[in-house]
Design a protein around this motif. Structure first.
Motif, PDB file in Angstrom:
ATOM      1  N   ASP A 156     -38.052  23.067  46.539  1.00 18.39           N
ATOM      2  CA  ASP A 156     -38.504  23.104  45.192  1.00 18.39           C
ATOM      3  C   ASP A 156     -36.871  23.625  44.915  1.00 18.39           C
ATOM      4  OD1 ASP A 156     -41.012  23.445  43.023  1.00 18.39           O
ATOM      5  OD2 ASP A 156     -38.637  24.590  43.264  1.00 18.39           O
ATOM      6  N   SER A 157     -36.049  23.076  43.517  1.00 16.81           N
ATOM      7  CA  SER A 157     -34.957  23.175  43.556  1.00 16.81           C
ATOM      8  C   SER A 157     -34.229  24.179  43.184  1.00 16.81           C
ATOM      9  CB  SER A 157     -34.055  22.883  42.084  1.00 16.81           C
ATOM     10  OG  SER A 157     -35.071  22.425  41.155  1.00 16.81           O
ATOM     11  N   ASP A 158     -35.557  25.213  42.971  1.00 22.05           N
ATOM     12  CA  ASP A 158     -35.017  27.027  42.481  1.00 22.05           C
ATOM     13  C   ASP A 158     -34.945  27.472  44.072  1.00 22.05           C
ATOM     14  OD1 ASP A 158     -35.949  26.758  39.982  1.00 22.05           O
ATOM     15  OD2 ASP A 158     -38.208  27.364  40.669  1.00 22.05           O
ATOM     16  N   PHE A 159     -35.152  26.964  45.407  1.00 22.39           N
ATOM     17  CA  PHE A 159     -35.011  27.462  46.384  1.00 22.39           C
ATOM     18  C   PHE A 159     -33.955  27.137  46.802  1.00 22.39           C
ATOM     19  CE2 PHE A 159     -39.126  27.567  46.873  1.00 22.39           C
ATOM     20  CZ  PHE A 159     -39.750  29.074  46.694  1.00 22.39           C
ATOM     21  N   GLY A 160     -33.338  25.636  46.287  1.00 21.03           N
ATOM     22  CA  GLY A 160     -31.869  25.381  47.586  1.00 21.03           C
ATOM     23  C   GLY A 160     -32.069  23.650  47.039  1.00 21.03           C
ATOM     24  N   ASP A 161     -30.716  22.928  47.564  1.00 20.25           N
ATOM     25  CA  ASP A 161     -30.667  22.209  47.615  1.00 20.25           C
ATOM     26  C   ASP A 161     -31.593  21.060  48.818  1.00 20.25           C
ATOM     27  OD1 ASP A 161     -29.306  22.614  45.309  1.00 20.25           O
ATOM     28  OD2 ASP A 161     -27.057  23.044  46.286  1.00 20.25           O
ATOM     29  N   PHE A 162     -31.270  21.387  50.182  1.00 21.49           N
ATOM     30  CA  PHE A 162     -32.262  21.353  51.411  1.00 21.49           C
ATOM     31  C   PHE A 162     -32.142  22.212  52.089  1.00 21.49           C
ATOM     32  CE2 PHE A 162     -28.302  18.408  50.262  1.00 21.49           C
ATOM     33  CZ  PHE A 162     -28.380  16.772  50.569  1.00 21.49           C
ATOM     34  N   ALA A 163     -33.233  22.139  52.482  1.00 28.23           N
ATOM     35  CA  ALA A 163     -34.373  22.734  53.605  1.00 28.23           C
ATOM     36  C   ALA A 163     -34.592  22.574  55.274  1.00 28.23           C
ATOM     37  CB  ALA A 163     -35.491  23.775  52.978  1.00 28.23           C
ATOM     38  N   THR A 164     -34.514  23.673  55.795  1.00 37.03           N
ATOM     39  CA  THR A 164     -34.603  22.376  57.346  1.00 37.03           C
ATOM     40  C   THR A 164     -35.272  23.769  58.297  1.00 37.03           C
ATOM     41  OG1 THR A 164     -33.893  23.019  59.596  1.00 37.03           O
ATOM     42  CG2 THR A 164     -32.277  24.153  58.577  1.00 37.03           C
ATOM     43  N   ASN A 165     -36.397  23.636  59.013  1.00 36.05           N
ATOM     44  CA  ASN A 165     -37.711  24.198  59.220  1.00 36.05           C
ATOM     45  C   ASN A 165     -37.173  24.616  61.148  1.00 36.05           C
ATOM     46  OD1 ASN A 165     -38.304  21.996  60.726  1.00 36.05           O
ATOM     47  ND2 ASN A 165     -40.481  22.025  60.083  1.00 36.05           N
ATOM     48  N   VAL A 166     -35.805  24.693  61.578  1.00 38.34           N
ATOM     49  CA  VAL A 166     -35.025  24.281  62.664  1.00 38.34           C
ATOM     50  C   VAL A 166     -35.175  25.678  63.626  1.00 38.34           C
ATOM     51  CG1 VAL A 166     -32.807  24.649  62.382  1.00 38.34           C
ATOM     52  CG2 VAL A 166     -33.139  22.664  64.274  1.00 38.34           C
ATOM     53  N   ALA A 167     -35.076  26.609  62.743  1.00 43.75           N
ATOM     54  CA  ALA A 167     -35.723  27.892  63.290  1.00 43.75           C
ATOM     55  C   ALA A 167     -36.952  28.237  64.418  1.00 43.75           C
ATOM     56  CB  ALA A 167     -35.386  29.083  62.412  1.00 43.75           C
ATOM     57  N   MET A 168     -37.851  27.161  62.923  1.00 46.57           N
ATOM     58  CA  MET A 168     -39.115  27.515  63.683  1.00 46.57           C
ATOM     59  C   MET A 168     -39.173  26.480  65.364  1.00 46.57           C
ATOM     60  SD  MET A 168     -39.734  27.846  60.513  1.00 46.57           S
ATOM     61  CE  MET A 168     -41.299  27.843  58.565  1.00 46.57           C
ATOM     62  N   GLN A 169     -38.504  25.507  64.783  1.00 45.39           N
ATOM     63  CA  GLN A 169     -38.407  25.102  66.625  1.00 45.39           C
ATOM     64  C   GLN A 169     -37.733  25.169  67.584  1.00 45.39           C
ATOM     65  OE1 GLN A 169     -36.634  21.611  64.273  1.00 45.39           O
ATOM     66  NE2 GLN A 169     -38.187  20.304  64.589  1.00 45.39           N
ATOM     67  N   LEU A 170     -36.381  25.973  67.185  1.00 44.59           N
ATOM     68  CA  LEU A 170     -36.249  26.482  68.337  1.00 44.59           C
ATOM     69  C   LEU A 170     -37.141  27.901  68.395  1.00 44.59           C
ATOM     70  CD1 LEU A 170     -32.610  26.954  66.600  1.00 44.59           C
ATOM     71  CD2 LEU A 170     -33.180  25.602  69.173  1.00 44.59           C
ATOM     72  N   ALA A 171     -37.984  28.229  67.803  1.00 49.01           N
ATOM     73  CA  ALA A 171     -38.225  29.636  68.554  1.00 49.01           C
ATOM     74  C   ALA A 171     -39.174  29.944  69.809  1.00 49.01           C
ATOM     75  CB  ALA A 171     -39.792  30.201  67.802  1.00 49.01           C
TER      76      ALA A 171
END
Ligand code: ARG
Length: 566
Positions: free
Chosen positions: A30-45
Motif C-alpha cells: 500500500d503506497s502509505d507504507f512504501g513504494d516497494f516491500a520485501t519479506n526477506v528478513a523473515m526468510q533469513l530468520a
C-alpha cells in the motif's frame, strides 16, 4: 531495470552484514507504507537463527546509509518498506526507456513453434475455437517480445470421415444451388444431418449409409477423379471461410499444415515403430504404444484396426516433421482442456522416441454462458454451436450501442468489438472457465477491453490536442506522477513473467491497473488545461507519451488494437 537495481542493493547489504546469498522478492505494498516491500528478513530468520524483526532493523539501517531511498521502515514481524524519491523514479524510467521498452532477449537464439487455432473443416468456425486463437496469438506475441524466433502453424482438422460424410450428405440432402448460396453453413448443416442419419441407421442395425461413407473415403485415397474434385470443392469452401474468420479475428499463421498432410507419413512412422518394437500390433490389426514407463496406464492408439490413420497418427508425423524441419527448442499447442490426457500421452510418446524438445499443452477452460433460468453451461452446447461469425456480428452491434451516436468509424467499431471479446479471454488465469456476459465484456467502468481501450484513446486525444515542445523539465517535481511512474516501471517485469509462465492474463491485469491509476491521476492533476505552467504541461505530456506507447504495446500483445476514437 529499477526492480533489479533494488534487488541488487538489498542482496549486497545482506552479503555485507551476514555473509550469505539470499534471493530477494519485491512486492508493491500500500503506497502509505512504501513504494516497494520485501519479506526477506523473515526468510533469513531460520538460516541466521535470529529474530526476523532484528534482522529487518539491521538491514534497514544499512539500506538507509546507501542514500538510495528517501525512507526505509520496518513493519510487523519484519517487513521492510522502501520509499524512493519521485525524481529518482522518473530518472530511472527515462534512462531505461526505449522504443522496445518492455521487451527483452530471454529467448534469444531459441526457436518456438506455436500452434493455433486449428479449427476443424467439417463445420463452420464456432466459439469452440475462440480461445485457441486468442491464447495462441497472445503467446506468440509474448514469445516474440522476449526474443524467441517464432514459427506459427494452423493445424487444420481436415482429415478422415468428414469428407465421406460430406459427399454422402451432399448427394442425399443438398444440391449445387444450396451449396452456392450457403457455402460452409450448408456443409455444416449437411454434416450434422448426415451424422444424425448415420446414428439412426446404426440404432436400427443398418449399415448402408456408413458403407457409402467408407467407399467415398477409399475412392479419395485411390485418387478417384470425382472424389478428388468433391474434396477440393468442399475444402476450398471451408478453408475460405476459416480464413475469413481468422482475418476478422486479426490472427494468422506462417504455416497451415493440417492433419491430412500428415496422415500418409503417420502411417509410415507407425510401420517403422512396429519394426523397432516400440509399437505393438493387436490381434485385430490396431496398433498401440505402451506408455507404462511414464506412469501412464492407457497406451496410445496410433492406428485403427482397419489400418486407417487416427488423430494420434497424424500428430506423430506432425512432431517428426517439426523436429526435422524447424528444430524447435519448444512447441506450444493452444488446445482446450479436454485434450489434456491425450497430450500427456503424446508428449510421453515423444520422450519415448528421444525427442528432447520441450512440449507445452497451452490449455484453457471453457467459455460458459448463463441461461435464462440462471444456470451456467458451456457456451457451445445449448443450441448446437455458437457460430463465430454470429458472435462477431453481435459484438459489433453491441459496440455500436456503446458508442451510441458519437462519431466513431466502422473500423473503430470493429476494434472495440474485438477488444471486448478478446480481453474477456484474459481477465483470469487461462485455466479457469470464463463466464461470457455481454454486459461485463463491454463494461466501460470495469475490467474490460473497452475500459482499457477508452483509457488509451483518452491519452491519445490529450497528446493529439496539445503541442509537445522541447522544454527543460529537469527542475520538474514528479510527486503527482509517482504512482503512474511506478506502474510504468513495472511493465518490463510483467512482460517477462507473462512470457515465462505463458500467462497473457498478467498483461491484461497490468493494463487494467495502469488505466485505473491513470484515471486517479487525472482526478488530481491537470495536464494541459487550467492552472498549469509550461514545464508542468510538457513534463506531463512527456509521461503520457510513454503511457500511450505502453497501452498500445500491451494491448497488441493480446491481439487488441487501440481505436482512434470511441
Ligand atoms: N483440430 C483439433 C480440435 O479442434 C485441435 C488440434 C490440436 N492440435 C494437435 N496437434 N492435435 O480439437
Amino acid at each position: 531495470m529499477l526492480m533489479d537495481a533494488i534487488n541488487l542493493s538489498i542482496q549486497t547489504v545482506i552479503r555485507q552484514l551476514f555473509n550469505i546469498e539470499q534471493a530477494v522478492h519485491l512486492s508493491r505494498p500500500d503506497s502509505d507504507f512504501g513504494d516497494f516491500a520485501t519479506n526477506v528478513a523473515m526468510q533469513l530468520a531460520k538460516p541466521l537463527g535470529k529474530n526476523p524483526r532484528e534482522i529487518a532493523e539491521q538491514l534497514a539501517e544499512s539500506l538507509r546509509q546507501t542514500g538510495d531511498y528517501t525512507d526505509v521502515s520496518v513493519a510487523g514481524p519484519g517487513f521492510i518498506n522502501l520509499k524512493l524519491s519521485s525524481k529518482k523514479l522518473a530518472d530511472n524510467l527515462q534512462s531505461t526507456w526505449s522504443d522496445k521498452y518492455g521487451e527483452n532477449n530471454d529467448g534469444a537464439g531459441k526457436t518456438v513453434v506455436v500452434e493455433y487455432p486449428s479449427p476443424n473443416m467439417a463445420k463452420p468456425y464456432s466459439v469452440g475455437h475462440l480461445r485457441p486463437g486468442n491464447q495462441g496469438w497472445a503467446v506468440k506475441r509474448l514469445m516474440e517480445a522476449t526474443g524467441w524466433k517464432v514459427i506459427t502453424d494452423n493445424h487444420l482438422g481436415d482429415y478422415g470421415a468428414p469428407f465421406g460424410i460430406w459427399v454422402v450428405g451432399f448427394l442425399k440432402f443438398s444440391n449445387d444451388e444450396k451449396l452456392a448460396t450457403d457455402g460452409v453453413y450448408e456443409l455444416g448443416r449437411v454434416y450434422i444431418e448426415t451424422k444424425k442419419a448415420l446414428k439412426d441407421e446404426e440404432a436400427t442395425g443398418g449399415s448402408e449409409l456408413a458403407n457409402e461413407v467408407q467407399q467415398w473415403l477409399l475412392k479419395l485415397e485411390s485418387g478417384d477423379q470425382q472424389a478428388v474434385s468433391y474434396s477440393q470443392r468442399f475444402n476450398e469452401i471451408s478453408l475460405a471461410h476459416i480464413h475469413e474468420v481468422m482475418n476478422r479475428l486479426k490472427i494468422s499463421t506462417d504455416f497451415e499444415l493440417g492433419e491430412a498432410f500428415f496422415a500418409p507419413q503417420g502411417k509410415q512412422i507407425v510401420q517403422d515403430l512396429l519394426g523397432r518394437g516400440i509399437a505393438i500390433q493387436n490381434d485385430d490389426g490396431s496398433v498401440i504404444v505402451p506408455l507404462d514407463e511414464f506412469g501412464i496406464k492407457v497406451p496410445l492408439l496410433v492406428q485403427k484396426s482397419n489400418g486407417a490413420a487416427l488423430y494420434a497418427t497424424t500428430d506423430l508425423a506432425t512432431m517428426m516433421y517439426r523436429q526435422d524441419n524447424w528444430h524447435p527448442d519448444r512447441i506450444i499447442l493452444a488446445v482446450g482442456a479436454e485434450q489434456q490426457f491425450y497430450f500427456t500421452q503424446l508428449f510421453a510418446l515423444a520422450k519415448k522416441l528421444g525427442i528432447q524438445t520441450e512440449m507445452v499443452h497451452l490449455w484453457f477452460g471453457v467459455i460458459d454462458q448463463l441461461n435464462d433460468d440462471g444456470t451456467r453451461e458451456k457456451m457451445s452446447s445449448r443450441k448446437g454451436v455458437v457460430l463465430m461469425e454470429e458472435l462477431l456480428n453481435q459484438a459489433e452491434q453491441k459496440a455500436r450501442e456503446v458508442v451510441k451516436d458519437r462519431d466513431v468509424s466502422g473500423d473503430d467499431i470493429k476494434k472495440i468489438a474485438l477488444g471486448a471479446i478478446k480481453f474477456s479471454d484474459f481477465i483470469a488465469d487461462r485455466r479457469t472457465n470464463i463466464l461470457f456476459s455481454w454486459d461485463s465484456i463491454f463494461a466501460l467502468s470495469g475490467f474490460s477491453g473497452p475500459y482499457v481501450q477508452y483509457a488509451a484513446v483518452r491519452v491519445n486525444k490529450i497528446l493529439h490536442d496539445n503541442e509537445i515542445a522541447q522544454t527543460d523539465i529537469s527542475q520538474y517535481d514528479w510527486t503527482p506522477e509517482k504512482l503512474v511512474i511506478l506502474k510504468l516501471l513495472e511493465y518490463p517485469d510483467v512482460v517477462r513473467l507473462a512470457a515465462r509462465d505463458l500467462e497473457p492474463h498478467k498483461i491484461a491485469t497490468y493494463l487494467y491497473e495502469l488505466a485505473r491509476d491513470l484515471n486517479r491521476y487525472y482526478e488530481t492533476t491537470p495536464i494541459a488545461v487550467g492552472d498549469v505552467t509550461d514545464i508542468q504541461k510538457q513534463a506531463r505530456l512527456g509521461l503520457l507519451q510513454k503511457v500511450s506507447l505502453i497501452f498500445s504495446h500491451g494491448l497488441d500483445l493480446l491481439g487488441i488494437e487501440v481505436p482512434s476514437s470511441m
